[in-house]
Write an enzyme that holds these catalytic residues in place. Structure first.
Site, PDB file in Angstrom:
ATOM      1  N   ARG A 191      34.128  29.153  40.999  1.00 51.36           N
ATOM      2  CA  ARG A 191      33.150  30.252  40.953  1.00 51.36           C
ATOM      3  C   ARG A 191      31.855  29.803  40.270  1.00 51.36           C
ATOM      4  NH1 ARG A 191      33.148  34.884  36.979  1.00 51.36           N
ATOM      5  NH2 ARG A 191      31.590  36.358  37.766  1.00 51.36           N
ATOM      6  N   HIS A 244      28.269  30.192  42.084  1.00 50.32           N
ATOM      7  CA  HIS A 244      27.184  31.042  41.572  1.00 50.32           C
ATOM      8  C   HIS A 244      25.938  30.221  41.226  1.00 50.32           C
ATOM      9  CE1 HIS A 244      29.314  35.072  40.555  1.00 50.32           C
ATOM     10  NE2 HIS A 244      29.739  34.565  41.683  1.00 50.32           N
ATOM     11  N   HIS A 297      38.572  33.079  47.832  1.00 52.71           N
ATOM     12  CA  HIS A 297      39.309  34.141  47.130  1.00 52.71           C
ATOM     13  C   HIS A 297      40.812  33.990  47.292  1.00 52.71           C
ATOM     14  CE1 HIS A 297      35.586  36.991  46.772  1.00 52.71           C
ATOM     15  NE2 HIS A 297      35.562  36.007  45.908  1.00 52.71           N
ATOM     16  N   TRP A 303      43.871  38.102  44.528  1.00 57.36           N
ATOM     17  CA  TRP A 303      43.883  38.385  45.968  1.00 57.36           C
ATOM     18  C   TRP A 303      45.204  37.985  46.632  1.00 57.36           C
ATOM     19  CZ3 TRP A 303      39.519  36.681  43.368  1.00 57.36           C
ATOM     20  CH2 TRP A 303      38.339  37.415  43.542  1.00 57.36           C
TER      21      TRP A 303
HETATM   22  C1  HEM Z   1      35.821  35.915  41.748  1.00 53.69           C
HETATM   23  C2  HEM Z   1      32.835  38.681  44.385  1.00 53.69           C
HETATM   24  C3  HEM Z   1      32.137  35.010  47.463  1.00 53.69           C
HETATM   25  C4  HEM Z   1      34.854  32.185  44.669  1.00 53.69           C
HETATM   26  C5  HEM Z   1      35.034  36.959  42.179  1.00 53.69           C
HETATM   27  C6  HEM Z   1      34.923  38.206  41.500  1.00 53.69           C
HETATM   28  C7  HEM Z   1      34.107  39.005  42.246  1.00 53.69           C
HETATM   29  C8  HEM Z   1      33.682  38.235  43.380  1.00 53.69           C
HETATM   30  C9  HEM Z   1      33.708  40.439  41.946  1.00 53.69           C
HETATM   31  C10 HEM Z   1      35.621  38.555  40.187  1.00 53.69           C
HETATM   32  C11 HEM Z   1      34.891  37.974  38.978  1.00 53.69           C
HETATM   33  C12 HEM Z   1      35.628  38.277  37.693  1.00 53.69           C
HETATM   34  O1  HEM Z   1      35.850  39.472  37.415  1.00 53.69           O
HETATM   35  O2  HEM Z   1      36.022  37.335  36.988  1.00 53.69           O
HETATM   36  C13 HEM Z   1      32.455  37.941  45.484  1.00 53.69           C
HETATM   37  C14 HEM Z   1      31.664  38.453  46.582  1.00 53.69           C
HETATM   38  C15 HEM Z   1      31.478  37.428  47.458  1.00 53.69           C
HETATM   39  C16 HEM Z   1      32.147  36.273  46.896  1.00 53.69           C
HETATM   40  C17 HEM Z   1      31.150  39.877  46.693  1.00 53.69           C
HETATM   41  C18 HEM Z   1      30.785  37.390  48.782  1.00 53.69           C
HETATM   42  C19 HEM Z   1      30.623  38.460  49.540  1.00 53.69           C
HETATM   43  C20 HEM Z   1      32.725  33.899  46.916  1.00 53.69           C
HETATM   44  C21 HEM Z   1      32.538  32.551  47.382  1.00 53.69           C
HETATM   45  C22 HEM Z   1      33.294  31.745  46.585  1.00 53.69           C
HETATM   46  C23 HEM Z   1      33.959  32.603  45.620  1.00 53.69           C
HETATM   47  C24 HEM Z   1      31.633  32.143  48.539  1.00 53.69           C
HETATM   48  C25 HEM Z   1      33.467  30.253  46.601  1.00 53.69           C
HETATM   49  C26 HEM Z   1      33.243  29.485  47.643  1.00 53.69           C
HETATM   50  C27 HEM Z   1      35.444  32.990  43.729  1.00 53.69           C
HETATM   51  C28 HEM Z   1      36.524  32.551  42.855  1.00 53.69           C
HETATM   52  C29 HEM Z   1      36.805  33.637  42.010  1.00 53.69           C
HETATM   53  C30 HEM Z   1      35.898  34.697  42.387  1.00 53.69           C
HETATM   54  C31 HEM Z   1      37.229  31.201  42.882  1.00 53.69           C
HETATM   55  C32 HEM Z   1      37.887  33.699  40.925  1.00 53.69           C
HETATM   56  C33 HEM Z   1      37.325  33.361  39.571  1.00 53.69           C
HETATM   57  C34 HEM Z   1      38.362  33.388  38.464  1.00 53.69           C
HETATM   58  O3  HEM Z   1      39.554  33.514  38.719  1.00 53.69           O
HETATM   59  O4  HEM Z   1      37.940  33.273  37.303  1.00 53.69           O
HETATM   60  N1  HEM Z   1      34.258  36.981  43.318  1.00 53.69           N
HETATM   61  N2  HEM Z   1      32.734  36.621  45.709  1.00 53.69           N
HETATM   62  N3  HEM Z   1      33.574  33.894  45.837  1.00 53.69           N
HETATM   63  N4  HEM Z   1      35.108  34.285  43.435  1.00 53.69           N
HETATM   64 FE1  HEM Z   1      33.968  35.460  44.612  1.00 53.69          FE
END
Ligand code: HEM
Ligand code: CA
Length: 270
Positions: free
Chosen positions: A31, A35, A159, A175
């Site tokens: 993430r 970002h 995700h 997820w």
């Molecule tokens: C976690 C939204 C696209 C990788 C999250 C979280 C949200 C989110 C709300 C939770 C953050 C937290 O509370 O810690 C979105 C939205 C996306 C998107 C709205 C696009 C429409 C992506 C993309 C990637 C990604 C493109 C990587 C290629 C991750 C990962 C986590 C995460 C690995 C888990 C982080 C953790 O476990 O600490 N995302 N995301 N996301 N996102 Fe996304």
């Protein structure tokens, strides 16, 4: 001449050891790299992607980056031990190592990203996608980043790992049933479960009716509601190799946005 000025083999195994001691770091590193790149605008060519600009204000304070101080801090000791690597390269390498460690593709690493000097180059707030919104918003954001529908779906397949934290995003939960594994299960779950509103969370999010342990964001659900996205959800749900291949290409492109003159690091021997 492609040999990087840091011991990449030793750095890789140090990062791997850190992740194996603290599995939650893996997804957070993915993430972080996402970002850092996600501030880009491919039309204006600004937003300082892949420059570790998120170390600085105002970017580190954007709501969308809540919680990313954890992986940033976790990588500090490696920047001290391997001072020749840029932060920008370190963040990307750490994400690649995490993906591979979790069982995802091994992405060929190129180095030479240049660190931002201060926060003056940070993109404006509001460029990262909002999980509470649906396909029009998702498409707008990923078009601005320079990605098509297929690449967008492949990327969001990340995700498959990690989880939402109430304290960071206001969303809650993982997820998939294996949040430390990296495969196409985000897509298989999306298609196979019945998703219903989770009444316990203030923000709108979905849960699987069967176990209520899994979650989907409205933005995730839009990938099966939009027919142009859904086509790729079905493709990846049915073909993990294809997901790995397409994710690898799209994530490499994401983590090289805005960079120039990168050099291929020597291939990793397994
Ligand atoms: C976690 C939204 C696209 C990788 C999250 C979280 C949200 C989110 C709300 C939770 C953050 C937290 O509370 O810690 C979105 C939205 C996306 C998107 C709205 C696009 C429409 C992506 C993309 C990637 C990604 C493109 C990587 C290629 C991750 C990962 C986590 C995460 C690995 C888990 C982080 C953790 O476990 O600490 N995302 N995301 N996301 N996102 Fe996304
Ligand atoms: Ca940036």
């Amino acid at each position: 001449a492609n040999e990087p000025p840091f011991d990449i083999k030793s750095l890789r195994s140090d990062i791997e050891a850190m992740i194996s001691d603290n599995l939650d770091l893996g997804p957070s590193l993915v993430r972080l790299a996402w970002h850092e790149a996600g501030s880009y605008d491919c039309f204006k060519k600004d937003g300082a992607p892949n420059s570790a600009s998120m170390r600085f204000k105002p970017e580190c304070q954007y709501e969308g980056n809540n919680g990313l101080e954890v992986p940033r801090r976790a990588l500090e000791p490696f920047k001290k031990k391997y001072p020749q690597i840029s932060y920008a390269d370190l963040w990307v390498l750490a994400a690649y190592v995490a993906i591979e460690y979790m069982g995802g593709p091994s992405i060929p690493f190129s180095w030479g990203r240049v660190d931002a000097k201060d926060g003056s180059v940070c993109g404006p707030d509001g460029r990262l996608p909002d999980g509470g919104k649906t396909q029009d918003h998702v498409r707008e954001v990923f078009t601005r980043l320079g990605f098509n529908d297929q690449e967008t779906v492949a990327l969001i397949g990340a995700h498959t790992c990690g989880e939402c934290h109430l304290k960071y995003s206001g969303f809650d939960g993982p997820w998939t049933h294996d949040k430390n594994g990296f495969d196409n299960s985000f897509f298989t779950q999306l298609l196979s479960e019945e998703w219903v509103v989770n009444p316990k969370i203030q923000k709108m999010q979905l849960m699987d009716r069967a176990t209520t342990k899994l979650m989907m964001l409205p933005s995730d659900m839009s990938l099966i509601l939009d027919p142009k996205y859904r086509k790729y959800v079905e493709l990846y749900a049915n073909d993990n190799d294809r997901f790995n291949k397409d994710f690898s290409a799209a994530f490499k492109k994401l983590t090289e946005l805005g960079t120039k003159n990168l050099r291929k690091a020597p291939a990793v021997e397994c």
